[in-house]
Motif scaffolding. Sequence first.
Motif, short mmCIF file in Angstrom:
data_model
loop_
_atom_site.label_atom_id
_atom_site.label_comp_id
_atom_site.label_asym_id
_atom_site.label_seq_id
_atom_site.Cartn_x
_atom_site.Cartn_y
_atom_site.Cartn_z
N THR A 99 59.18 49.32 30.68
CA THR A 99 60.09 48.17 30.77
C THR A 99 59.47 47.00 31.53
O THR A 99 59.80 45.85 31.27
N VAL A 100 58.64 47.32 32.52
CA VAL A 100 58.03 46.28 33.34
C VAL A 100 56.53 46.25 33.03
O VAL A 100 55.87 47.29 33.06
N LEU A 101 56.02 45.07 32.68
CA LEU A 101 54.59 44.91 32.41
C LEU A 101 54.03 43.81 33.29
O LEU A 101 54.56 42.70 33.31
N VAL A 102 52.96 44.13 34.01
CA VAL A 102 52.27 43.15 34.85
C VAL A 102 50.87 42.97 34.30
O VAL A 102 50.11 43.93 34.20
N LEU A 103 50.51 41.74 33.94
CA LEU A 103 49.14 41.43 33.50
C LEU A 103 48.38 40.81 34.65
O LEU A 103 48.88 39.92 35.35
N SER A 104 47.16 41.29 34.83
CA SER A 104 46.34 40.88 35.96
C SER A 104 44.91 40.64 35.48
O SER A 104 44.46 41.30 34.54
N PRO A 105 44.16 39.71 36.07
CA PRO A 105 42.85 39.38 35.50
C PRO A 105 41.77 40.44 35.66
O PRO A 105 40.89 40.55 34.81
N THR A 106 41.78 41.20 36.76
CA THR A 106 40.65 42.10 37.02
C THR A 106 41.11 43.52 37.35
O THR A 106 42.25 43.74 37.76
N ARG A 107 40.16 44.41 37.18
CA ARG A 107 40.39 45.81 37.52
C ARG A 107 40.79 45.96 38.99
O ARG A 107 41.71 46.70 39.33
N GLU A 108 40.07 45.22 39.85
CA GLU A 108 40.31 45.33 41.29
C GLU A 108 41.74 44.90 41.64
O GLU A 108 42.45 45.58 42.39
N LEU A 109 42.15 43.75 41.08
CA LEU A 109 43.51 43.27 41.37
C LEU A 109 44.56 44.18 40.76
O LEU A 109 45.58 44.48 41.39
N CYS A 130 48.11 52.30 35.37
CA CYS A 130 47.21 51.16 35.55
C CYS A 130 46.13 51.23 34.47
O CYS A 130 45.44 52.23 34.34
N LEU A 131 46.02 50.17 33.68
CA LEU A 131 45.10 50.16 32.54
C LEU A 131 44.08 49.04 32.72
O LEU A 131 44.45 47.88 32.82
N TYR A 132 42.80 49.40 32.78
CA TYR A 132 41.75 48.39 32.96
C TYR A 132 40.48 48.88 32.27
O TYR A 132 40.28 50.08 32.05
N GLY A 133 39.61 47.92 31.94
CA GLY A 133 38.37 48.25 31.25
C GLY A 133 37.30 48.77 32.20
O GLY A 133 37.49 48.80 33.42
N GLY A 134 36.18 49.18 31.61
CA GLY A 134 35.07 49.69 32.41
C GLY A 134 35.31 51.08 32.95
O GLY A 134 34.64 51.51 33.88
N ALA A 135 36.30 51.77 32.40
CA ALA A 135 36.61 53.14 32.81
C ALA A 135 37.07 53.89 31.57
O ALA A 135 37.55 53.27 30.62
N ASP A 145 51.27 58.82 28.54
CA ASP A 145 51.99 59.90 27.84
C ASP A 145 52.96 60.66 28.74
O ASP A 145 53.92 61.24 28.25
N ARG A 146 52.72 60.63 30.06
CA ARG A 146 53.65 61.26 31.01
C ARG A 146 54.98 60.53 31.04
O ARG A 146 55.97 61.03 31.52
N GLY A 147 54.97 59.27 30.58
CA GLY A 147 56.15 58.41 30.66
C GLY A 147 56.00 57.46 31.83
O GLY A 147 55.71 57.89 32.95
N VAL A 148 56.13 56.18 31.56
CA VAL A 148 55.98 55.19 32.62
C VAL A 148 57.05 54.11 32.54
O VAL A 148 57.49 53.73 31.46
N HIS A 149 57.46 53.65 33.70
CA HIS A 149 58.40 52.53 33.80
C HIS A 149 57.64 51.20 33.93
O HIS A 149 58.08 50.18 33.43
N VAL A 150 56.54 51.25 34.67
CA VAL A 150 55.80 50.04 35.02
C VAL A 150 54.35 50.20 34.56
O VAL A 150 53.71 51.21 34.89
N VAL A 151 53.84 49.24 33.81
CA VAL A 151 52.42 49.22 33.46
C VAL A 151 51.78 47.99 34.09
O VAL A 151 52.30 46.88 33.95
N VAL A 152 50.68 48.22 34.78
CA VAL A 152 49.87 47.13 35.31
C VAL A 152 48.57 47.16 34.50
O VAL A 152 47.95 48.23 34.38
N ALA A 153 48.18 46.04 33.91
CA ALA A 153 47.04 46.09 32.99
C ALA A 153 46.23 44.81 32.99
O ALA A 153 46.77 43.72 33.20
N THR A 154 44.94 44.96 32.69
CA THR A 154 44.14 43.80 32.34
C THR A 154 44.32 43.58 30.83
O THR A 154 44.51 44.54 30.08
#
Length: 237
Positions: A99-109, A130-135, A145-154
């Motif tokens: 339901t909640v999606l946060v877009l962020s510029p970098t893996r670190e942030l 938390c979804l980011y590249g380089g991993a 797949d476990r089920g998530v309310h909040v996704v933070v992603a690049t």
Amino acid sequence: GLSAEAYRRRHEITVIGANVPIPYITFESTGFPSEILREINQAGFSAPTPIQAQSWPIALQNRDIVAVAKTGSGKTLGYLIPGFIHLKRLSKDARMGPTVLVLSPTRELATQIHEEATKFGKSSRILCACLYGGAPKGPQLRDIDRGVHVVVATPGRLNDILEMKRLNLDQVSYLVLDEADRMLDMGFEPQIRKIVKEIPPTRQTLMYTATWPKEVRKIASDLLVKPVQVNIGSIDE
Ligand code: ADP
Ligand code: MG
């Protein structure tokens, strides 16, 4: 007590919009659920930061926000806590999805935001990924797949996962664009627009930026609906 106007003047808060609610000068005045107030108390914070004080009551009215504030001003909890309350207001079925999606510029942030969300959401049983590249994608897909309310992603990694059809954004109703100016500087604009197309237009959208150049103003006018603008300090264009 301090009047809203005096508080805004003292903290260099300017607001642009109709009927902007008065800031929450203390944590007690927020009316946040007790488990969230307990987390804040445990963190040892004494008062909301100016961006929190002014943006919390606006976000809780389900209004779009564009906030222009420098680094270190407490923006993360500024959007996360209203996001958690938004989640709590939804039915159990509607909450997962995410339901909640946060877009962020970098893996670190993204990692820092995810840590803050995990810490402050724990007692409310809020699940975050938390979804980011380089991993590797494997562990990230397992978290989804476990089920998530909040996704933070690049934006890049999120699009990869959307293309794999391993996540859909049909249930997202609270979208945050954090460090929007940096995301645009890094060339993520096409990726952001692609992601936003997957989200129902009835969403609430919050955009945070340290600077306010015309590229950021343009994407704000395209993606936000009648946003209230909150500026802290002077604005760099
Ligand atoms: P920004 O995103 O604006 O750069 P952050 O959200 O990362 O700022 O917050 C900076 C730091 O301030 C973090 O360590 C955070 O835990 C802390 N913080 C957040 N809110 C408060 C508060 N109300 N009082 C004191 N510290 C806070
Ligand atoms: Mg931040």
